[in-house]
Enzyme design. Structure first.
Site, PDB file in Angstrom:
ATOM      1  N   ASP A  29       0.850  -1.197   0.000  1.00  0.00           N
ATOM      2  CA  ASP A  29       0.000   0.000   0.000  1.00  0.00           C
ATOM      3  C   ASP A  29       0.886   1.248   0.000  1.00  0.00           C
ATOM      4  O   ASP A  29       1.672   1.456   0.921  1.00  0.00           O
ATOM      5  CB  ASP A  29      -0.917  -0.002   1.225  1.00  0.00           C
ATOM      6  CG  ASP A  29      -2.051   1.006   1.087  1.00  0.00           C
ATOM      7  OD1 ASP A  29      -2.287   1.488  -0.043  1.00  0.00           O
ATOM      8  OD2 ASP A  29      -2.691   1.322   2.105  1.00  0.00           O
ATOM      9  N   HIS A  54      -3.492  14.033   0.467  1.00  0.00           N
ATOM     10  CA  HIS A  54      -3.807  13.163   1.601  1.00  0.00           C
ATOM     11  C   HIS A  54      -2.695  13.211   2.648  1.00  0.00           C
ATOM     12  O   HIS A  54      -2.951  13.397   3.837  1.00  0.00           O
ATOM     13  CB  HIS A  54      -4.019  11.718   1.125  1.00  0.00           C
ATOM     14  CG  HIS A  54      -4.172  10.734   2.243  1.00  0.00           C
ATOM     15  ND1 HIS A  54      -5.268  10.732   3.075  1.00  0.00           N
ATOM     16  CD2 HIS A  54      -3.358   9.733   2.678  1.00  0.00           C
ATOM     17  CE1 HIS A  54      -5.130   9.748   3.978  1.00  0.00           C
ATOM     18  NE2 HIS A  54      -3.982   9.144   3.757  1.00  0.00           N
ATOM     19  N   GLU A  63     -10.707   4.265   3.156  1.00  0.00           N
ATOM     20  CA  GLU A  63      -9.746   5.015   2.351  1.00  0.00           C
ATOM     21  C   GLU A  63     -10.046   4.747   0.883  1.00  0.00           C
ATOM     22  O   GLU A  63     -10.050   3.593   0.445  1.00  0.00           O
ATOM     23  CB  GLU A  63      -8.300   4.615   2.701  1.00  0.00           C
ATOM     24  CG  GLU A  63      -7.882   5.132   4.078  1.00  0.00           C
ATOM     25  CD  GLU A  63      -6.393   4.963   4.366  1.00  0.00           C
ATOM     26  OE1 GLU A  63      -5.761   4.099   3.735  1.00  0.00           O
ATOM     27  OE2 GLU A  63      -5.879   5.713   5.208  1.00  0.00           O
ATOM     28  N   GLU A 105      -9.058   4.305  -2.597  1.00  0.00           N
ATOM     29  CA  GLU A 105      -7.803   3.997  -3.277  1.00  0.00           C
ATOM     30  C   GLU A 105      -8.095   3.245  -4.567  1.00  0.00           C
ATOM     31  O   GLU A 105      -9.204   2.786  -4.802  1.00  0.00           O
ATOM     32  CB  GLU A 105      -6.900   3.109  -2.401  1.00  0.00           C
ATOM     33  CG  GLU A 105      -6.612   3.695  -1.025  1.00  0.00           C
ATOM     34  CD  GLU A 105      -5.430   3.044  -0.321  1.00  0.00           C
ATOM     35  OE1 GLU A 105      -4.622   2.385  -1.010  1.00  0.00           O
ATOM     36  OE2 GLU A 105      -5.324   3.199   0.904  1.00  0.00           O
ATOM     37  N   ASP A 145      -9.338   0.679   1.610  1.00  0.00           N
ATOM     38  CA  ASP A 145      -8.410   0.243   2.657  1.00  0.00           C
ATOM     39  C   ASP A 145      -9.003   0.637   4.012  1.00  0.00           C
ATOM     40  O   ASP A 145      -8.689   1.689   4.573  1.00  0.00           O
ATOM     41  CB  ASP A 145      -7.051   0.914   2.422  1.00  0.00           C
ATOM     42  CG  ASP A 145      -6.036   0.535   3.479  1.00  0.00           C
ATOM     43  OD1 ASP A 145      -6.193  -0.526   4.109  1.00  0.00           O
ATOM     44  OD2 ASP A 145      -5.072   1.310   3.672  1.00  0.00           O
ATOM     45  N   ARG A 179      -8.511   4.043  12.955  1.00  0.00           N
ATOM     46  CA  ARG A 179      -7.589   5.159  13.212  1.00  0.00           C
ATOM     47  C   ARG A 179      -7.062   5.203  14.640  1.00  0.00           C
ATOM     48  O   ARG A 179      -5.924   5.653  14.869  1.00  0.00           O
ATOM     49  CB  ARG A 179      -8.293   6.487  12.912  1.00  0.00           C
ATOM     50  CG  ARG A 179      -8.759   6.651  11.492  1.00  0.00           C
ATOM     51  CD  ARG A 179      -7.606   6.708  10.526  1.00  0.00           C
ATOM     52  NE  ARG A 179      -8.088   6.931   9.169  1.00  0.00           N
ATOM     53  CZ  ARG A 179      -7.362   6.676   8.086  1.00  0.00           C
ATOM     54  NH1 ARG A 179      -6.138   6.196   8.195  1.00  0.00           N
ATOM     55  NH2 ARG A 179      -7.860   6.890   6.892  1.00  0.00           N
ATOM     56  N   GLN A 198      -4.395   2.679  14.863  1.00  0.00           N
ATOM     57  CA  GLN A 198      -3.270   3.179  14.068  1.00  0.00           C
ATOM     58  C   GLN A 198      -2.448   4.216  14.839  1.00  0.00           C
ATOM     59  O   GLN A 198      -1.217   4.167  14.856  1.00  0.00           O
ATOM     60  CB  GLN A 198      -3.816   3.787  12.776  1.00  0.00           C
ATOM     61  CG  GLN A 198      -2.757   4.237  11.778  1.00  0.00           C
ATOM     62  CD  GLN A 198      -3.368   4.786  10.488  1.00  0.00           C
ATOM     63  OE1 GLN A 198      -4.594   4.803  10.319  1.00  0.00           O
ATOM     64  NE2 GLN A 198      -2.529   5.232   9.582  1.00  0.00           N
ATOM     65  N   LYS A 258      -4.772  -1.822   9.785  1.00  0.00           N
ATOM     66  CA  LYS A 258      -5.017  -1.976   8.357  1.00  0.00           C
ATOM     67  C   LYS A 258      -5.293  -3.412   7.942  1.00  0.00           C
ATOM     68  O   LYS A 258      -5.687  -3.642   6.803  1.00  0.00           O
ATOM     69  CB  LYS A 258      -3.780  -1.490   7.579  1.00  0.00           C
ATOM     70  CG  LYS A 258      -3.420  -0.039   7.830  1.00  0.00           C
ATOM     71  CD  LYS A 258      -4.381   0.872   7.112  1.00  0.00           C
ATOM     72  CE  LYS A 258      -3.898   2.311   7.168  1.00  0.00           C
ATOM     73  NZ  LYS A 258      -4.769   3.168   6.356  1.00  0.00           N
ATOM     74  N   THR A 265      -9.534  -5.297   3.498  1.00  0.00           N
ATOM     75  CA  THR A 265      -9.332  -4.377   2.377  1.00  0.00           C
ATOM     76  C   THR A 265     -10.245  -4.881   1.270  1.00  0.00           C
ATOM     77  O   THR A 265     -10.160  -6.050   0.899  1.00  0.00           O
ATOM     78  CB  THR A 265      -7.865  -4.398   1.893  1.00  0.00           C
ATOM     79  OG1 THR A 265      -7.012  -4.151   3.011  1.00  0.00           O
ATOM     80  CG2 THR A 265      -7.615  -3.358   0.818  1.00  0.00           C
ATOM     81  N   GLU A 270     -10.008  12.883   7.062  1.00  0.00           N
ATOM     82  CA  GLU A 270      -9.831  14.201   6.441  1.00  0.00           C
ATOM     83  C   GLU A 270     -11.154  14.947   6.293  1.00  0.00           C
ATOM     84  O   GLU A 270     -11.203  16.160   6.481  1.00  0.00           O
ATOM     85  CB  GLU A 270      -9.201  14.040   5.050  1.00  0.00           C
ATOM     86  CG  GLU A 270      -7.808  13.454   5.055  1.00  0.00           C
ATOM     87  CD  GLU A 270      -7.429  12.917   3.685  1.00  0.00           C
ATOM     88  OE1 GLU A 270      -7.672  11.731   3.422  1.00  0.00           O
ATOM     89  OE2 GLU A 270      -6.930  13.716   2.876  1.00  0.00           O
TER      90      GLU A 270
HETATM   91 CA    CA Z   1      -4.082   3.089   2.696  1.00  0.00          CA
END
Ligand code: CA
Length: 426
Positions: free
Chosen positions: A136, A143, A209, A211, A243, A247, A250, A263, A267, A374
């Site tokens: 990844d 971002h 996320e 992606e 993904d 948080r 993380q 993570k 996915t 975000e």
């Molecule tokens: Ca990611």
């Protein structure tokens, strides 16, 4: 550009101009008949699946690179992908020809047509690729800047290395799941900055996320570096990727080795792989890179694609999905060629089926951000939904759907959907 890209091409199968799968697309996936049966490699046209294994049995791939290989009878795309670009192009040309409105071979063969064309509602999409390794990246400047600003302030938004190399981590392939698969809220160890000690429990900051992933067709051998000029040759195609990220897990675990459990819970990928061949008419320039990257990363050609991307959310109280963000693949600062080159500078071998995800693709606008982190600016500005609900993070029962497409002249090259519902922890 070859004739399979012609915007005037039409199929004898009715295809709406907003369909993801016109005759110009020709994606590849794996399906099985609803109610049971063998898995076969297929393509999509309008609302139908076209079974390539049966087409092969009927002799339509004679004198192509796939003749006699039986790759369309495999339960994944890997064998087909490993044959290389000539085989992918041959297959695309055969399909484009057979579906052309002026070509009678399949159009007027009722018996064969009924065997090879399956309405999508009578098919189950299967996981298309045996993904050996998943990497990844973190290639969106917007971002990375947003996340850096939220966590470290605007002065230190980008780490010193960020503008010099495409940052990435080695992800977890075993928990990559298919569109429609549920995601279970993970448990883990977290520690709020204000708390004295860490604690264990449900993640309270679940996020998505936006992606895209690229899939390696033919790999390189261990010790062999891939040059920027040749990088694209290794790519079979692309799909949408969500993904899923915890948080709070993380934030506590990520230093010094990067993401781990935050993570690896799941996915999600979309089921159809869109080939670079299909994307070719939408090739464009990426953002200007300043400072100029080191020579091994310098790319002189137009090296990205204009792919519209959207995030939709549906809570349990809502009847329909609601658009919450719109972005574009071409916002990415580091392109796919640079990602591949950088990945293999050490001689690291990429193998058929490997997935290289882009990293969250955020744009310059507030409504083009690719994650809840975000969109809520670090959980300080709730996301307001039209039914009055608000979100700082995903709640149980929320469904996230990603969409992507290239807009052509009266047709679109679509990526289908990448959907997942968050379920309570167990
Ligand atoms: Ca990611």
């Amino acid at each position: 550009m070859d004739k399979t890209h012609d915007s005037n091409l039409k199929s004898w199968i009715e295809v709406d101009e907003n369909s993801d799968f016109p005759i110009q697309n020709i994606p590849f996936g794996v399906y099985s008949p609803k109610g049971g049966g063998d898995l076969h490699v297929a393509t999509a046209i309008g609302d139908y699946i076209l079974d390539l294994a049966y087409l092969d049995e009927a002799g339509y791939f004679q004198n192509t690179e796939v003749e006699g290989t039986e790759v369309f009878h495999e339960p994944t795309l890997n064998a087909f992908m490993s044959l290389g670009r000539k085989a992918w192009k041959d297959t695309r040309n055969v399909i484009s020809h057979l579906l052309n409105k002026d070509i009678e071979k399949l159009r007027d063969n009722k018996e064969l047509r009924e065997l090879v064309l399956i309405p999508m509602e009578k098919a189950v999409m299967e996981f298309p690729i045996d993904i050996g390794d998943y990497t990844d990246f973190y290639s969106s400047k917007e971002h990375a800047s947003n996340v850096g600003t939220i966590f470290r302030g605007p002065e230190n938004a980008l780490m010193p290395n960020w503008l010099h190399l495409p940052i990435a981590y080695h992800g977890r392939a075993s928990s990559v799941i298919l569109d429609g698969g549920d995601v279970i809220r993970p448990k883990g160890q977290t520690k709020l900055p204000s708390a004295e000690n860490p604690s264990f429990g449900d993640s309270k900051r679940m996020d998505f996320e936006l992606e895209m992933g690229l899939f390696i067709g033919t790999g390189n051998s261990l010790g062999e570096r891939i040059s920027i000029e040749n990088a694209e040759e290794y790519i079979f195609g692309m799909a949408l990727v969500n993904d899923w990220s915890a948080r709070d897990i993380q934030a506590w675990e990520y230093q010094p080795l990067g993401p781990f459990l935050a993570k690896n819970l799941a996915t999600t990928i979309s089921p159809w792989i869109i080939t670079l061949e299909a994307l070719e008419p939408f090739r464009c320039k990426g953002p200007k890179q300043e400072p100029k990257p080191l020579e091994y990363l310098q790319n002189s050609r137009d090296s990205t694609f204009d792919i519209n991307l959207e995030i939709h959310l549906k809570s349990e109280k809502m009847d329909n999905f609601e658009l919450i963000s719109s972005s574009n693949y071409n916002y990415l600062y580091w392109d796919m060629n640079q990602q591949i080159v950088h990945h293999t500078t050490t001689g690291c071998n990429l193998r058929t089926g490997d997935m290289l995800a882009s990293g969250t693709i955020s744009g310059p606008e507030k409504n083009s951000r690719g994650s809840m982190l975000e969109l809520t600016w670090g959980w300080s500005e709730p996301l307001k939904l039209s039914n009055g609900e608000e979100r700082l993070a995903l709640e149980d029962g929320d469904t996230v759907m990603l969409k992507g497409w290239c807009q052509g002249d009266n047709y679109r090259i679509g990526f289908g959907e990448c959907t997942g519902k968050l379920l309570p922890s167990v």
